[in-house]
Design an enzyme around this catalytic site. Structure first.
Site, PDB file in Angstrom:
ATOM      1  N   VAL A  30      51.227 122.028 -43.806  1.00 26.81           N
ATOM      2  CA  VAL A  30      52.610 121.785 -44.194  1.00 26.81           C
ATOM      3  C   VAL A  30      52.655 120.858 -45.396  1.00 26.81           C
ATOM      4  O   VAL A  30      51.998 119.822 -45.428  1.00 26.81           O
ATOM      5  CB  VAL A  30      53.397 121.123 -43.041  1.00 26.81           C
ATOM      6  CG1 VAL A  30      54.849 120.924 -43.430  1.00 26.81           C
ATOM      7  CG2 VAL A  30      53.296 121.965 -41.778  1.00 26.81           C
ATOM      8  N   CYS A  31      53.427 121.242 -46.404  1.00 25.56           N
ATOM      9  CA  CYS A  31      53.569 120.422 -47.600  1.00 25.56           C
ATOM     10  C   CYS A  31      54.975 119.841 -47.617  1.00 25.56           C
ATOM     11  O   CYS A  31      55.944 120.547 -47.893  1.00 25.56           O
ATOM     12  CB  CYS A  31      53.326 121.283 -48.832  1.00 25.56           C
ATOM     13  SG  CYS A  31      53.445 120.365 -50.356  1.00 25.56           S
TER      14      CYS A  31
END
Lengths: 242, 235
Positions: B92-93
């Protein structure tokens, strides 16, 4: 024997006042006269770890050390520190973790109470769990002060950032170095006047600057710095006057 | 920065785990991947009601660094996710997980950053809002981002994005059944789940705030995406 392994080192006389971290940033030619100047006014230097948290760590240690012999100021500070928690929660910091940091902060502050000793403070400031939590809380105090007084500081930050963004990028993260604005904020947040000796490129002597949190108020004249820090490019240590 | 003995990290993580387990909060469950390792958590996120993700059951692993909480953990979805801010490997960014140094988003969006007071709870609430409010300024999955924008700009007429998400949500039902979990699908259930079993010791304001915040989030889900995306702790 002095080592650089601790967060705050046992004080030892450092006759050279040489920069332990980045001598390259200070030209060889200016150093001797500035060292001479320091030697004429200070007897000791206490080094702090060069990890980007040195200003907070130096401030915390030097201030608590002065409180060992100043019960009246300790009482005032204790109340300010106690109260600060609710202000920070009010600004939106998560209560659960904030309380944890605050509790640890207060545990370290309470070490000043009798029988507080410099040795006990040195030990506490070299215990990562206590020392780093203490630094985190000082960072939160700076952030809180900046956010509560955003109008006064907005013109003093770089780039097109809001005060809140500045705090989350330059104040709250561990290891972010401190600038003038951080020092102004912490001294105002805690109402503690301090002096910083700048051993920078300008002039033959160190340039001293007093951060006076009472400036512009009726108490301005009583602003005697309670301790002195030494700034050499990129790093703060604690100075002890003769 | 100081090399924190992992003692601090262990203490902080144990405290958080205990807090979440004794007082569960809305939208997710947590447990350790392996009981002997406090540095790796498995989290299950419930898709928020009234969104494409409603009824979904998404699993992720959180890995904490030795210097937690001074540095953020990483979050990686184990469940397959098609999302503008999730890499192909599930990572996840999101701004709240960016380490304080080398911040790729510096100066772009006003968004939540990591600081040592952030917790698993604040991270997961940010991830939950991110599901439905992707940040298309710096996508981790460009194709998903383009598709999402088409869907959004056509006001839902271009259904490709929606179809993929709904299919993925459907696919998670099996996993939820296997884990014997009933995923809440109404706002009421979603929030009621957050009520601790024994709330006599709990600060009532803490939960009231959360409840109100969540309602706000639901209402704002289709609004401008440059609003504060985390929606938590700001009241």
């Amino acid at each position: 024997m002095e080592t650089n392994s601790g967060d705050v080192n046992q004080t030892t006389f450092d006759p050279t006042f040489q920069h332990p971290y980045s001598p390259a940033r200070l030209p060889e030619t200016v150093r001797p006269s500035k060292s001479q100047d320091l030697k004429s006014r200070f007897k000791n230097l206490r080094k702090t770890r060069g990890d980007g948290n040195c200003f907070y760590r130096a401030f915390g240690f030097a201030y608590l050390e002065t409180l060992l012999t100043n019960g009246k100021e300790y009482k005032r500070f204790f109340e300010t520190a106690q109260k600060s928690k609710d202000d920070l929660i009010g600004l939106g910091f998560p209560q659960f973790t904030l309380e944890d940091f605050h509790d640890t902060f207060m545990d370290v502050v309470k070490m000043v109470e009798k029988p507080g000793t410099t040795a006990a403070l040195v030990e506490a400031f070299n215990d990562g769990g206590l020392s780093d939590y203490f630094v985190v809380y000082l960072r939160l105090l700076v952030s809180g002060h900046l956010q509560q007084n955003a109008d006064s500081y907005i013109y003093f930050i770089d780039g097109e950032r809001t005060i809140k963004e500045f705090c989350s990028q330059e104040v709250e993260p561990m290891g972010k170095e401190s600038d003038h604005i951080h020092i102004v904020s912490l001294t105002k947040a805690l109402q503690v006047p301090i002096c910083v000796e700048y051993m920078d490129r300008e002039g033959d002597k160190c340039n001293s600057f007093t951060f006076n949190p009472f400036e512009g108020t009726a108490d301005s004249a009583d602003a005697t710095p309670v301790f002195t820090l030494l700034y050499r490019p990129g790093h703060y240590d604690i100075l002890y006057p003769l | 920065m100081a090399q924190s003995p992992s003692g601090s990290a262990v203490k902080a993580l144990q405290l958080e785990l205990k807090k979440i387990q004794t007082e569960p909060v809305e939208g997710f469950r947590v447990k350790l991947v392996n009981d002997s390792n406090i540095f790796e958590w498995e989290v299950a996120i419930f898709g928020p009601p009234s969104t494409l993700y409603e009824g979904g059951y998404f699993k992720a692993h959180m890995k904490f660094p030795a210097d937690y909480p001074y540095s953020p953990p990483s979050v990686r979805f184990i469940t397959k996710m098609w999302h503008p801010n999730v890499y192909e490997n599930g990572e996840v960014c999101i701004s709240i997980l960016h380490p304080p140094v080398d911040d790729p988003q510096s100066g772009e969006l006003p968004s939540e950053r990591w600081n040592p007071t952030q917790t698993v709870r604040t991270i997961l609430l940010s991830v939950i809002s991110l599901l439905n409010e992707p940040n298309t300024f710096s996508p981790a999955n460009v194709d998903a981002s383009v598709m999402f924008r088409k869907w959004k700009e056509s006001k839902g007429k271009e259904k490709e994005y929606e179809n993929i998400i709904r299919k993925q949500v459907q696919a998670t039902k099996e996993e939820a059944e296997k884990d014997n979990v009933k995923v809440p699908t109404t706002l009421q259930e979603y929030c009621v789940l957050s009520t601790p079993a024994h709330d006599n010791q709990v600060d009532a304001d803490f939960y009231d705030d959360d409840y109100v915040d969540d309602l706000d989030d639901e209402e704002e889900m289709y609004h401008e995406e440059d609003e504060e995306d985390s929606g938590n702790e700001e009241s």
